[in-house]
Design a protein around this motif. Sequence first.
Motif, mmCIF file in Angstrom:
data_model
loop_
_atom_site.group_PDB
_atom_site.id
_atom_site.type_symbol
_atom_site.label_atom_id
_atom_site.label_comp_id
_atom_site.label_asym_id
_atom_site.label_seq_id
_atom_site.Cartn_x
_atom_site.Cartn_y
_atom_site.Cartn_z
ATOM 1 N N ARG A 1 0.828 -1.208 0.000
ATOM 2 C CA ARG A 1 0.000 0.000 0.000
ATOM 3 C C ARG A 1 0.863 1.259 0.000
ATOM 4 N NH1 ARG A 1 -3.928 -0.683 4.837
ATOM 5 N NH2 ARG A 1 -4.243 1.524 4.399
ATOM 6 N N LEU A 2 1.917 1.239 0.774
ATOM 7 C CA LEU A 2 2.833 2.380 0.812
ATOM 8 C C LEU A 2 3.483 2.590 -0.553
ATOM 9 C CD1 LEU A 2 4.398 4.590 2.325
ATOM 10 C CD2 LEU A 2 6.049 2.820 2.985
ATOM 11 N N ARG A 3 3.952 1.520 -1.168
ATOM 12 C CA ARG A 3 4.587 1.621 -2.485
ATOM 13 C C ARG A 3 3.588 2.134 -3.523
ATOM 14 N NH1 ARG A 3 7.199 -2.929 -2.587
ATOM 15 N NH2 ARG A 3 5.426 -4.142 -3.274
ATOM 16 N N ASP A 4 2.361 1.603 -3.485
ATOM 17 C CA ASP A 4 1.335 2.053 -4.430
ATOM 18 C C ASP A 4 1.019 3.532 -4.237
ATOM 19 O OD1 ASP A 4 1.241 -0.522 -5.425
ATOM 20 O OD2 ASP A 4 -0.628 -1.053 -4.370
ATOM 21 N N ALA A 5 0.926 3.956 -2.979
ATOM 22 C CA ALA A 5 0.641 5.365 -2.700
ATOM 23 C C ALA A 5 1.769 6.260 -3.221
ATOM 24 C CB ALA A 5 0.448 5.580 -1.197
ATOM 25 N N ARG A 6 2.993 5.827 -3.038
ATOM 26 C CA ARG A 6 4.132 6.621 -3.540
ATOM 27 C C ARG A 6 4.109 6.703 -5.054
ATOM 28 N NH1 ARG A 6 8.848 4.211 0.314
ATOM 29 N NH2 ARG A 6 8.472 5.578 2.082
ATOM 30 N N GLN A 7 3.782 5.603 -5.712
ATOM 31 C CA GLN A 7 3.731 5.609 -7.170
ATOM 32 C C GLN A 7 2.620 6.520 -7.683
ATOM 33 O OE1 GLN A 7 3.473 1.433 -8.127
ATOM 34 N NE2 GLN A 7 5.696 1.155 -8.044
ATOM 35 N N ARG A 8 1.466 6.495 -7.020
ATOM 36 C CA ARG A 8 0.372 7.384 -7.423
ATOM 37 C C ARG A 8 0.747 8.840 -7.208
ATOM 38 N NH1 ARG A 8 -2.741 3.526 -4.784
ATOM 39 N NH2 ARG A 8 -2.973 4.881 -2.972
ATOM 40 N N GLN A 9 1.469 9.109 -6.124
ATOM 41 C CA GLN A 9 1.871 10.484 -5.807
ATOM 42 C C GLN A 9 2.829 11.028 -6.866
ATOM 43 O OE1 GLN A 9 4.118 10.793 -2.210
ATOM 44 N NE2 GLN A 9 4.016 13.017 -2.167
ATOM 45 N N HIS A 10 3.689 10.185 -7.390
ATOM 46 C CA HIS A 10 4.704 10.636 -8.349
ATOM 47 C C HIS A 10 4.296 10.394 -9.793
ATOM 48 C CE1 HIS A 10 7.343 11.629 -5.136
ATOM 49 N NE2 HIS A 10 7.305 10.413 -4.653
ATOM 50 N N ALA A 11 3.098 9.912 -10.014
ATOM 51 C CA ALA A 11 2.638 9.644 -11.387
ATOM 52 C C ALA A 11 2.136 10.900 -12.040
ATOM 53 C CB ALA A 11 1.551 8.596 -11.369
#
Length: 193
Positions: free
Chosen positions: A183-193
């Motif tokens: 979940r943390l990794r997914d959130a970071r990816q969405r934030q930087h997308a």
Amino acid sequence: ISQSRPDVYRPHVAGALNNLGVEQRALGDLAAACDSYQQANDLLAENAVERPTGLLVERQNGWYNLGRLYLHESETLGWPDRNRARDAFRKARDCAEAFRGRFHDLNQRRRVQGEALHVYENLMNVNVDLWHLLNDRDALSEAVEVAEQSRARNLMEMLYEDDLSPAGAPPHIVDEFRQLRRRLRDARQRQHA
């Protein structure tokens, strides 16, 4: 440098000056090498005002070269100058950290950190030298801090990996840990997308 588009030429001129400094150092003209490196670093600093995250590797290399030069023996120049070398290695480290921070992929971050390992080692070594020569406790503290930061960063990245699990933890805790990590990794990816 052209006044109409100096930002286009700065990196090229800085690269040429850095290469010139390498050659001057090899030929033993340390004062000229110092001037070349400093001019290159000044141009890259000007470029960084407009593009703070641009040319980080070039800036890292420029500061690293200058730091190494300050460690060269020269009575006429008053070298080695470990304090100036430490300042240059700190700037090189800051560039390495900023560049590493631009990557989200763990393998890329490791690659970048591995490529900058010499910067951290030199910063640590010059601090140890300052401690030995001047009994500078702050330098020893900084040497330990540089080593610990690197170790802590590696540990955090290991915890980020999916295949690493807390030792001896019950299976349901390991599963929960992995889900939170995803979940943390997914959130970071969405934030930087």
